[in-house]
Scaffold this motif. Structure first.
Motif, short mmCIF file in Angstrom:
data_model
loop_
_atom_site.label_atom_id
_atom_site.label_comp_id
_atom_site.label_asym_id
_atom_site.label_seq_id
_atom_site.Cartn_x
_atom_site.Cartn_y
_atom_site.Cartn_z
N GLU A 27 0.79 -1.20 0.04
CA GLU A 27 0.00 0.00 0.01
C GLU A 27 0.93 1.21 0.09
O GLU A 27 0.74 2.27 -0.62
N VAL A 28 1.83 1.33 0.94
CA VAL A 28 2.91 2.49 0.84
C VAL A 28 3.23 2.56 -0.42
O VAL A 28 3.52 3.68 -0.90
N GLY A 29 3.91 1.31 -1.08
CA GLY A 29 4.58 1.41 -2.25
C GLY A 29 3.41 2.23 -3.32
O GLY A 29 3.96 3.01 -4.12
N SER A 30 2.28 1.79 -3.40
CA SER A 30 1.45 2.27 -4.47
C SER A 30 1.00 3.50 -3.84
O SER A 30 0.62 4.42 -5.10
N VAL A 31 1.23 4.04 -2.94
CA VAL A 31 0.92 5.74 -2.53
C VAL A 31 2.13 6.52 -3.27
O VAL A 31 2.04 7.41 -3.84
N PHE A 32 3.46 5.89 -2.90
CA PHE A 32 4.50 6.85 -3.32
C PHE A 32 4.84 6.65 -4.64
O PHE A 32 5.78 7.55 -5.22
N ARG A 33 4.49 5.43 -5.43
CA ARG A 33 4.60 5.41 -6.89
C ARG A 33 3.88 6.37 -7.68
O ARG A 33 3.96 6.39 -8.91
N ARG A 34 2.90 6.81 -7.24
CA ARG A 34 1.96 7.58 -7.91
C ARG A 34 2.55 9.17 -8.31
O ARG A 34 3.48 9.45 -7.59
N TRP A 35 2.28 9.42 -9.49
CA TRP A 35 2.93 10.72 -9.88
C TRP A 35 2.34 11.85 -9.24
O TRP A 35 2.99 12.93 -8.84
N ARG A 36 1.01 11.70 -8.75
CA ARG A 36 0.33 12.63 -8.02
C ARG A 36 1.13 12.87 -6.90
O ARG A 36 1.15 14.18 -6.48
N THR A 37 1.51 11.70 -6.18
CA THR A 37 1.89 11.89 -4.86
C THR A 37 3.57 12.61 -4.80
O THR A 37 3.65 13.66 -4.06
N VAL A 38 4.32 12.24 -5.93
CA VAL A 38 5.51 12.94 -5.96
C VAL A 38 5.33 14.46 -6.58
O VAL A 38 6.08 15.33 -5.96
N ALA A 39 4.20 14.79 -7.08
CA ALA A 39 4.02 16.42 -7.45
C ALA A 39 3.85 17.01 -6.04
O ALA A 39 4.15 18.27 -5.87
N LEU A 40 2.85 16.32 -5.24
CA LEU A 40 2.05 17.10 -3.98
C LEU A 40 3.54 17.22 -3.24
O LEU A 40 3.70 18.31 -2.64
N LEU A 41 4.43 16.09 -3.10
CA LEU A 41 5.58 16.33 -2.26
C LEU A 41 6.41 17.47 -2.85
O LEU A 41 6.87 18.22 -2.20
N GLY A 42 6.39 17.53 -4.07
CA GLY A 42 7.40 18.62 -4.88
C GLY A 42 6.97 19.95 -4.57
O GLY A 42 7.68 21.03 -3.94
N VAL A 43 5.54 20.01 -4.46
CA VAL A 43 4.86 21.48 -4.08
C VAL A 43 5.18 21.72 -2.92
O VAL A 43 5.61 23.02 -2.43
N LEU A 44 5.16 20.77 -1.86
CA LEU A 44 5.39 20.95 -0.45
C LEU A 44 6.93 21.63 -0.37
O LEU A 44 7.19 22.30 0.58
N ALA A 45 7.78 20.66 -0.98
CA ALA A 45 9.38 21.24 -0.94
C ALA A 45 9.59 22.50 -1.41
O ALA A 45 10.58 23.25 -1.17
N ALA A 46 8.73 22.93 -2.32
CA ALA A 46 9.10 24.47 -2.98
C ALA A 46 8.58 25.49 -2.03
O ALA A 46 9.25 26.46 -2.37
N VAL A 47 7.61 25.08 -0.96
CA VAL A 47 7.15 26.22 -0.05
C VAL A 47 8.23 26.89 0.56
O VAL A 47 8.69 28.03 0.71
N PRO A 48 9.08 25.97 1.36
CA PRO A 48 10.14 26.77 2.05
C PRO A 48 11.23 27.44 1.08
O PRO A 48 11.74 28.41 1.51
N VAL A 49 11.36 26.84 -0.17
CA VAL A 49 12.46 27.58 -0.91
C VAL A 49 11.70 29.07 -1.40
O VAL A 49 12.63 29.80 -1.22
N LEU A 50 10.65 29.07 -1.54
CA LEU A 50 9.81 30.58 -1.87
C LEU A 50 9.94 31.37 -0.61
O LEU A 50 10.43 32.41 -0.72
N VAL A 51 9.67 30.85 0.47
CA VAL A 51 9.48 31.51 1.54
C VAL A 51 11.03 32.11 1.76
O VAL A 51 11.46 33.28 2.31
N GLY A 52 12.30 31.25 1.76
CA GLY A 52 13.36 31.61 2.08
C GLY A 52 13.89 32.61 1.07
O GLY A 52 14.53 33.58 1.65
N ILE A 53 13.63 32.44 -0.22
CA ILE A 53 14.25 33.25 -1.20
C ILE A 53 13.35 34.74 -0.83
O ILE A 53 14.21 35.80 -0.92
N ALA A 54 12.30 34.55 -0.72
CA ALA A 54 11.64 35.95 -0.64
C ALA A 54 11.93 36.71 0.78
O ALA A 54 12.36 37.84 0.47
N VAL A 55 12.31 36.10 1.80
CA VAL A 55 13.01 36.72 3.09
C VAL A 55 14.16 37.18 2.55
O VAL A 55 14.52 38.51 2.86
#
Lengths: 295, 408
Positions: A27-55
């Motif tokens: 089940e864990v594998g099928s969650v993390f293999r989805r492109w959707r999940t990877v995209a969600l994690l990518g968006v989440l990883a981008a938030v600190p980058v944006l905040v950091g650069i803005a500051v």
């Protein structure tokens, strides 16, 4: 529930723990293999980058961030320039109200309904695991995603913070100084608390997911419910019910940054999440084990 | 017997129960969990409240003496302060209390001086954390969402740190004079702690006051006596003051001021947690964090004026005439120019403006007239203010009638 299925769940033979683990692993594998999940994690990883650069850009001239009005923007943002570790707290405070639970809502809402809409649920039920165990595996894999999503934000914020800002002794919000090591430990504890804060919304999403055969509908309902509850939490007239809304104590993770740690609301938060997990988890169980699976 | 067990029903082979029945039993589980939680939430505080502790009887005099003798030097804990003075809130979120102290909200940079924070406590509910170690080391923090405002006194250094805006306010206090109340420092905020409130209330005890012991209570898990202080004077708006005194140490743990009009307490300050052990030494250490904006405070004399912010002590306001004494004292002063409908003094040209001001006064207060002429009375739950048309102001925790009588 089919007769064969019932015979297995009702049987005295307990499946070996390894078998349960393999269901959970798949089940864990099928969650993390989805492109959707990877995209969600990518968006989440981008938030600190944006905040950091803005500051960084805003304070390039030596100014301080959030100076006008004394404390605009997400919590802790005024301390980020002095200590990169605070970017972790700022990013978590910025993503916890919507980004993180939205991602959880997508994954949890998809867990059962997504299988039903793609027609794979009945094959899962043919396997001799039983519906209760399948539901537990689905919930557990959603919780793993909660932790992964929180850690992605934390690690990304830590990396960006270390790159752009100085690190060092941490001044807690009580004004006490602690070493960077202890600050890092507290950041990890906060990540854990944030992940646990999401267990309630994960249970709600799982329950919604058992109600429908459309994955999109379950995701939209969960996210819509989240937004509605977040808005209800803002009305001062509703203060009598607000302590029972699942996002109410979410920002209490900041209490870990007090010295001594202020436990009251942290514990309230964990109790509330446990209550939501119990109520909606058992509701999901009641629905899932007693409904006819046609898809 | 076995048929009643829910596990049997849930896990048992089909045939014992019809599917509809099984479904109902399964759905009963979440309902039962929710019901159990609701019952726990409803019952636990009720159970905790019942069962007042059984303590040996004590006379009111002995109890007051116990409070006066109490010599607790080291303690820490959390205090919940709830104030409902019935101040009208103004549009834009500014409260009347904030205006009274002369601060226009948070415009133009956050104000981190202790006085601005004290006025913030004048409405709503706040959690304070206090730590005391002798007369030289004190700390008070206001717990705010994802931020904290701390006042730390260590020897002659007094620091105020606002984590939300990352600003520091620094001032010095004369060493070893913590009890004199002559300087700015945590005392300003300690004004909201049960001890200080109780001290003020007990200072007002004289023949105009009836004092009794009103049973016992449990506060912050400790056994406490309830001291009930009631003003005898008819015209006071203070209904009663209840002070819960720790049975062992004589430390006031809870302070409740109820207005005569009934309803919710106007001021309620209570320890929710208290510990009489020595707080850790690092609690009182403070060095301004890197990058924080530090404002230095030189003169501390001007800050004494703010002591009167709590309505129970109008007598402490400086530059005022005070008539009457203790509970029924009435502060009397001349309104600042322009605040009243003093059109005669300003000539006819301002008549139109004055008319507008008068209309505003009419909506906020009620028009009264008496031997003094006419004016407006502004009422809150505890304090009434009479503003006469010729610019005199009378204020006190007394009824309207008493104010009119005092105005003459």
């Amino acid at each position: 529930m089919s007769r064969a299925d019932a015979a297995v769940t009702g049987g005295t033979r307990a499946p070996s723990p390894l078998w349960q683990l393999s269901l959970f692993r798949s089940e864990v594998g099928s969650v993390f293999r989805r492109w959707r999940t990877v995209a969600l994690l990518g968006v989440l990883a981008a938030v600190p980058v944006l905040v950091g650069i803005a500051v960084k850009i805003e304070t390039r001239g030596g100014g301080t961030v959030g100076h006008e009005g004394g404390g605009g923007g997400p919590a802790f943002i005024s301390q980020v320039t002095n200590n990169g570790l605070f970017l972790v707290f700022t990013s978590l405070a910025a993503t916890l109200p919507f980004f993180l639970p939205m991602a959880i809502g997508v994954v949890a809402g998809d867990s059962i309904a997504g299988e039903a809409s793609s027609g794979t649920l009945r094959y899962l039920l043919v396997a001799p695991a039983g519906r209760t165990r399948l539901l537990l595996a689905k919930y557990a894999s959603t919780l793993v995603f909660c932790l992964a999503a929180t850690l992605v934000v934390t690690v990304s914020a830590l990396a960006v913070g270390a790159l752009l800002f100085p690190l060092g002794e941490v001044t807690l919000i009580s004004g006490t100084n602690v070493s960077f090591g202890e600050g890092l430990l507290r950041a990890l504890a906060i990540a854990g608390v944030v992940a646990l804060s999401l267990t309630g919304v994960a249970a709600v999403g799982l329950f919604v997911s058992t109600l429908t055969n459309s994955g999109i509908a379950a995701m939209a309902t969960t996210v819509g419910l989240l937004i509605t509850v977040q808005i209800l939490d803002q009305f001062p007239q509703l203060h009598a019910v607000q302590p029972y809304l699942f996002p109410h104590y979410w920002l209490s993770f900041a209490d870990l940054l007090r010295e001594p740690v202020y436990w009251d609301q942290l514990l309230d938060n964990l109790r509330l999440q446990a209550l939501y997990a119990a109520v909606f988890g058992s509701a999901a169980w009641a629905r899932f084990t007693s409904r006819d699976v046609t898809a | 017997m076995a048929r009643i067990e829910p596990t049997q029903v849930a896990e048992g082979p089909e045939g014992h129960r019809t599917p509809a029945r099984r479904k109902a039993v399964r759905y009963a589980v979440p309902v039962a969990v929710a019901g159990l939680a609701a019952a726990t939430i409803g019952l636990v505080p009720a159970l905790a409240k019942s069962g007042d502790p059984d303590l040996p009887k004590i006379s009111a005099e002995d109890l007051i003496a116990k409070v006066a003798k109490s010599d607790v030097q080291q303690m820490s804990g959390s205090v919940k302060v709830t104030t409902d003075l019935g101040l009208p809130s103004l549009p834009g979120g500014a409260s009347l209390g904030a205006l009274g102290a002369g601060h226009d909200g948070k415009k133009g940079g956050a104000d981190v001086s202790p006085q601005a924070k004290l006025t913030e406590l004048a409405s709503g509910s706040h959690t304070l954390r206090v730590a005391v170690d002798g007369p030289d080391k004190q700390r008070v923090s206001i717990v705010e969402p994802a931020a904290e405002y701390s006042l730390i006194r260590n020897g002659d250094q007094v620091w105020a740190y606002d984590s939300g805006s990352n600003t520091v306010h620094h001032s010095t206090a004369p060493r070893g004079k913590a009890d004199a109340g002559q300087h700015a420092g945590p005392e300003e905020l300690k004004g909201a702690s049960p001890q200080e409130l109780a001290k003020k209330a007990l200072a007002a005890v004289d023949d105009s006051t009836s004092v009794s012991v009103g049973g016992t209570a449990k506060v912050a898990g400790r056994d406490a006596y309830q001291l009930v202080v009631k003003p005898k004077a008819e015209e006071s708006t203070v209904g009663s003051v209840r002070i819960a005194v720790d049975a062992k140490t004589g430390v006031p743990l809870k302070f409740t001021l109820s207005p005569k009009s009934g309803g919710k307490a106007a001021v309620d300050a209570a320890f929710t947690k208290v510990d009489f052990a020595k707080p850790g030494a690092s609690t009182f250490d403070f060095t301004p964090p890197k990058g924080a904006k530090v404002t230095e405070d030189k003169g501390d004399g001007a800050q004494r004026d703010h002591k009167g912010a709590l309505p129970a002590t109008p007598g402490e306001m400086s530059g005022l005439d005070v008539v009457g004494k203790s509970w029924t004292s009435i502060a009397q002063f001349k309104a600042p120019a322009g605040a009243s409908k003093d059109s005669k003094a300003k000539g006819g040209g301002l008549g139109k403006n004055a008319g507008g001001a008068g209309a505003l006064l009419d909506t906020l207060g009620t028009k009264v007239s008496g031997p003094f002429g006419s004016g407006h009375v502004f009422s809150t739950r505890l304090v009434n203010v009479l503003m006469t048309d010729d610019g005199r102001v009378y204020a006190g925790a007394v009824t309207k009638e008493a104010l009119i009588k005092a105005a003459k």
